[in-house]
Write a protein that holds these residues in place. Structure first.
Motif, short mmCIF file in Angstrom:
data_model
loop_
_atom_site.label_atom_id
_atom_site.label_comp_id
_atom_site.label_asym_id
_atom_site.label_seq_id
_atom_site.Cartn_x
_atom_site.Cartn_y
_atom_site.Cartn_z
N ILE A 16 26.77 -18.55 8.46
CA ILE A 16 27.91 -17.67 8.73
C ILE A 16 29.16 -18.38 8.22
CG2 ILE A 16 29.20 -16.45 10.51
CD1 ILE A 16 26.67 -16.65 12.27
N VAL A 17 29.88 -17.73 7.31
CA VAL A 17 31.05 -18.38 6.72
C VAL A 17 32.13 -17.34 6.43
CG1 VAL A 17 30.02 -18.22 4.42
CG2 VAL A 17 31.89 -19.81 4.80
N TRP A 18 33.37 -17.68 6.73
CA TRP A 18 34.54 -16.90 6.35
C TRP A 18 35.76 -17.80 6.43
CZ3 TRP A 18 31.66 -14.08 10.32
CH2 TRP A 18 31.91 -14.55 11.61
N GLN A 19 36.88 -17.31 5.96
CA GLN A 19 38.07 -18.13 5.92
C GLN A 19 38.68 -18.30 7.30
OE1 GLN A 19 40.71 -16.38 2.98
NE2 GLN A 19 40.05 -17.86 1.44
N ASP A 20 39.09 -19.53 7.60
CA ASP A 20 39.77 -19.82 8.86
C ASP A 20 41.14 -19.13 8.86
OD1 ASP A 20 41.64 -21.62 10.64
OD2 ASP A 20 39.58 -22.03 11.27
N GLU A 21 41.48 -18.50 10.00
CA GLU A 21 42.75 -17.78 10.09
C GLU A 21 43.96 -18.70 10.04
OE1 GLU A 21 42.50 -15.53 13.66
OE2 GLU A 21 40.99 -14.13 12.90
N GLU A 22 43.80 -19.96 10.45
CA GLU A 22 44.94 -20.86 10.52
C GLU A 22 45.24 -21.55 9.20
OE1 GLU A 22 44.26 -23.54 13.71
OE2 GLU A 22 44.28 -21.97 15.26
N ASP A 23 44.24 -22.14 8.57
CA ASP A 23 44.51 -22.90 7.35
C ASP A 23 43.88 -22.30 6.09
OD1 ASP A 23 41.82 -23.46 7.61
OD2 ASP A 23 42.13 -25.48 8.38
N GLY A 24 43.17 -21.19 6.23
CA GLY A 24 42.60 -20.52 5.07
C GLY A 24 41.39 -21.20 4.47
N GLU A 25 40.95 -22.31 5.07
CA GLU A 25 39.79 -23.02 4.57
C GLU A 25 38.49 -22.33 5.04
OE1 GLU A 25 39.62 -25.67 2.55
OE2 GLU A 25 41.80 -25.55 2.29
N PRO A 26 37.42 -22.48 4.28
CA PRO A 26 36.14 -21.90 4.72
C PRO A 26 35.68 -22.52 6.04
CG PRO A 26 36.04 -22.52 2.41
CD PRO A 26 37.30 -23.11 2.95
N ALA A 27 35.27 -21.68 6.97
CA ALA A 27 34.75 -22.14 8.27
C ALA A 27 33.30 -21.71 8.38
CB ALA A 27 35.57 -21.56 9.42
N TYR A 28 32.43 -22.66 8.71
CA TYR A 28 31.00 -22.40 8.79
C TYR A 28 30.56 -22.43 10.25
CZ TYR A 28 31.34 -23.52 3.86
OH TYR A 28 31.71 -23.53 2.54
N PHE A 29 29.68 -21.50 10.60
CA PHE A 29 29.17 -21.39 11.96
C PHE A 29 27.65 -21.39 11.92
CE2 PHE A 29 33.25 -19.37 11.70
CZ PHE A 29 33.91 -19.70 12.87
N LYS A 30 27.06 -21.96 12.92
CA LYS A 30 25.61 -21.93 13.02
C LYS A 30 25.14 -20.57 13.53
CE LYS A 30 24.73 -26.86 13.85
NZ LYS A 30 24.13 -27.84 14.77
N VAL A 31 23.99 -20.13 13.03
CA VAL A 31 23.35 -18.93 13.56
C VAL A 31 22.67 -19.32 14.87
CG1 VAL A 31 21.67 -17.10 13.15
CG2 VAL A 31 22.99 -18.04 11.23
N VAL A 32 23.12 -18.73 15.97
CA VAL A 32 22.60 -19.08 17.29
C VAL A 32 22.22 -17.80 18.03
CG1 VAL A 32 23.09 -20.21 19.49
CG2 VAL A 32 24.04 -21.15 17.37
N GLN A 33 21.04 -17.77 18.60
CA GLN A 33 20.55 -16.65 19.40
C GLN A 33 20.75 -15.31 18.70
OE1 GLN A 33 22.71 -17.18 23.08
NE2 GLN A 33 21.14 -18.52 23.91
N PRO A 34 20.23 -15.16 17.49
CA PRO A 34 20.40 -13.88 16.79
C PRO A 34 19.52 -12.78 17.38
CG PRO A 34 18.98 -15.33 15.53
CD PRO A 34 19.47 -16.14 16.70
N PHE A 35 19.95 -11.53 17.18
CA PHE A 35 19.21 -10.36 17.63
C PHE A 35 18.96 -9.46 16.43
CE2 PHE A 35 21.35 -11.95 21.34
CZ PHE A 35 20.43 -11.79 22.37
N LEU A 36 17.70 -9.13 16.20
CA LEU A 36 17.29 -8.34 15.03
C LEU A 36 17.16 -6.87 15.40
CD1 LEU A 36 16.10 -8.10 12.11
CD2 LEU A 36 13.86 -8.64 13.14
N GLY A 37 17.71 -6.01 14.55
CA GLY A 37 17.56 -4.57 14.72
C GLY A 37 16.96 -3.94 13.47
N PHE A 38 15.88 -3.17 13.66
CA PHE A 38 15.20 -2.52 12.53
C PHE A 38 14.68 -1.17 12.98
CE2 PHE A 38 11.18 -1.59 10.31
CZ PHE A 38 11.64 -1.52 9.00
#
Length: 401
Positions: free
Chosen positions: A163-185
């Motif tokens: 999971i990655v998107w730009q940090d709101e404060e400094d504009g740098e890429p912020a990475y997050f771990k995938v934790v407890q995902p829920f699948l829908g199909f």
């Protein structure tokens, strides 16, 4: 209360894996075994209407029938229904698949060999109709893991990217771990799936992965719903929306979340389910409608409701049954050891097309119960198959944008 935001984790992400189909190389099949165009196949229209298990039996007639009944165009059109359950084997803890109604070779190879070629450790986290969500590690000792969505019928799979998107404060890429995902199909729309993942680093936010785009998006609106957590382990995907059963709040509800991660509705639980607790209550879908059930934790009387109308939130009590009687026991209190929960009965699934439910005593027996005919069918009495995740086979291609 809402926890303070913590700093995000910045690390170089692993390369995102597109849909793979790890099939060993082999020579082209002989001309008599090559698949002709679907339109030229004899009985194609008829075979595409029979259940998949019948199609499997027809393959045993001859080599020609095996080729015919294995044609991808026919397999994709075959009507699918609940075929069995993934479950943990009692003796060795390994993953197994048991057919419904039982007997015969398992429809699915539960070892998931197409994942074992890359991963030493594969743990099934969730089954959403026809797709599996697995937690995979390249070695038993590895701390890092991949979350993989796969179709066990086709051997296709894809790794959820970081999971990655730009940090709101400094504009740098912020990475997050995938934790407890829920699948829908949704089997009705087999070309796409969605994954929801709460962000532990930013407790108000939720990440949503859409297979159509092949990337994560962010929803920051959960701060407005701080009266209950973003997700719950008791959930059901229906009509393109995820339904989460929230029991740990003052007035339990079902939160309806769309694929954008927005709460688009809250459904009050049916009357009689006010005291519902985790392990004795859940939700699911059957015949296109949302169902909820609750089992009394001491007397084991089971009640099943169906949501007849979303707009009016009209629930109808569909069935009530004394669960110990289904297992041939006269008294729940005599059989249930409160200390070690020897007989903790549980309804673990409902059939997607029929008024059929599945229960276990978590010790020896799994059974199915027809709410119309009131017939009981023993599925397992050895303790090897207790509980399980219902599975509907699909041969549609797993496509990621």
């Amino acid at each position: 209360g809402v926890r303070a935001r913590s700093s995000t984790t910045r690390r170089r992400p692993a390369a995102a894996t597109r849909v793979l189909r790890p099939v060993p190389r082999r020579r082209s099949p002989p001309s008599h075994l090559r698949q002709p165009p679907a339109a030229s196949l004899p009985f194609a229209e008829i075979l595409s209407r029979v259940p998949y298990r019948s199609l499997c039996r027809f393959r045993c007639v001859s080599k020609a029938w095996r080729v015919l009944c294995s044609h991808r165009a026919i397999e994709r059109r075959v009507p699918q229904t609940l075929s069995g359950f993934f479950h943990t084997h009692h003796s060795d803890g390994g993953l197994r698949f048991s057919n419904l109604p039982g007997g015969g070779a398992p429809l699915v190879n539960a070892s998931l060999p197409f994942l074992r070629r890359r991963y030493a450790s594969v743990k099934l986290e969730q089954c959403s109709s026809s797709l599996l969500l697995c937690k995979c590690r390249e070695s038993e000792e590895a701390e890092e893991c991949d979350y993989v969505v796969c179709n066990p019928m086709t051997g296709q799979w894809t790794v959820l990217p970081p999971i990655v998107w730009q940090d709101e404060e400094d504009g740098e890429p912020a990475y997050f771990k995938v934790v407890q995902p829920f699948l829908g199909f949704d089997p009705a729309v087999p070309s796409r799936f969605v994954v929801f993942s709460p962000l532990v680093e930013v407790c108000d936010d939720v990440a949503i992965y859409l297979s159509e785009t092949g990337r994560w998006t962010r929803n920051s609106e959960w701060g407005d719903n701080s009266e209950y957590p973003s997700f719950s382990a008791e959930c059901a995907f229906l009509n393109g929306m995820m339904h989460f059963l929230h029991l740990v709040i003052e007035e339990p509800i079902i939160a309806v979340v769309d694929v954008e991660g927005d709460v688009c509705g809250e459904i009050a639980l049916p009357e009689g389910m006010e005291d519902a607790s985790s392990g004795y209550s859940s939700i699911g879908y059957s015949q296109g409608k949302l169902h909820a059930w609750y089992m009394h934790p001491h007397y084991y009387e089971l009640c099943v409701w169906v949501l007849e109308d979303y707009a009016s939130e009209k629930w109808t009590l569909k069935h009530t049954v004394d669960v110990p009687e289904l297992f041939g026991r006269e008294s729940a209190e005599e059989d249930c050891d409160e200390e070690d929960r020897t007989y903790k009965y549980e309804m673990f699934a409902i059939h997607p097309e029929h008024n059929l439910i599945f229960l276990t005593d978590w010790k020896e027996v799994n059974l199915s119960y027809d709410m119309d005919s009131k017939e009981v069918h023993l599925m397992c009495t050895s303790g090897d198959f207790l509980g399980g995740l219902p599975f509907i086979p699909s041969f549609a291609d797993l496509v990621v944008g």
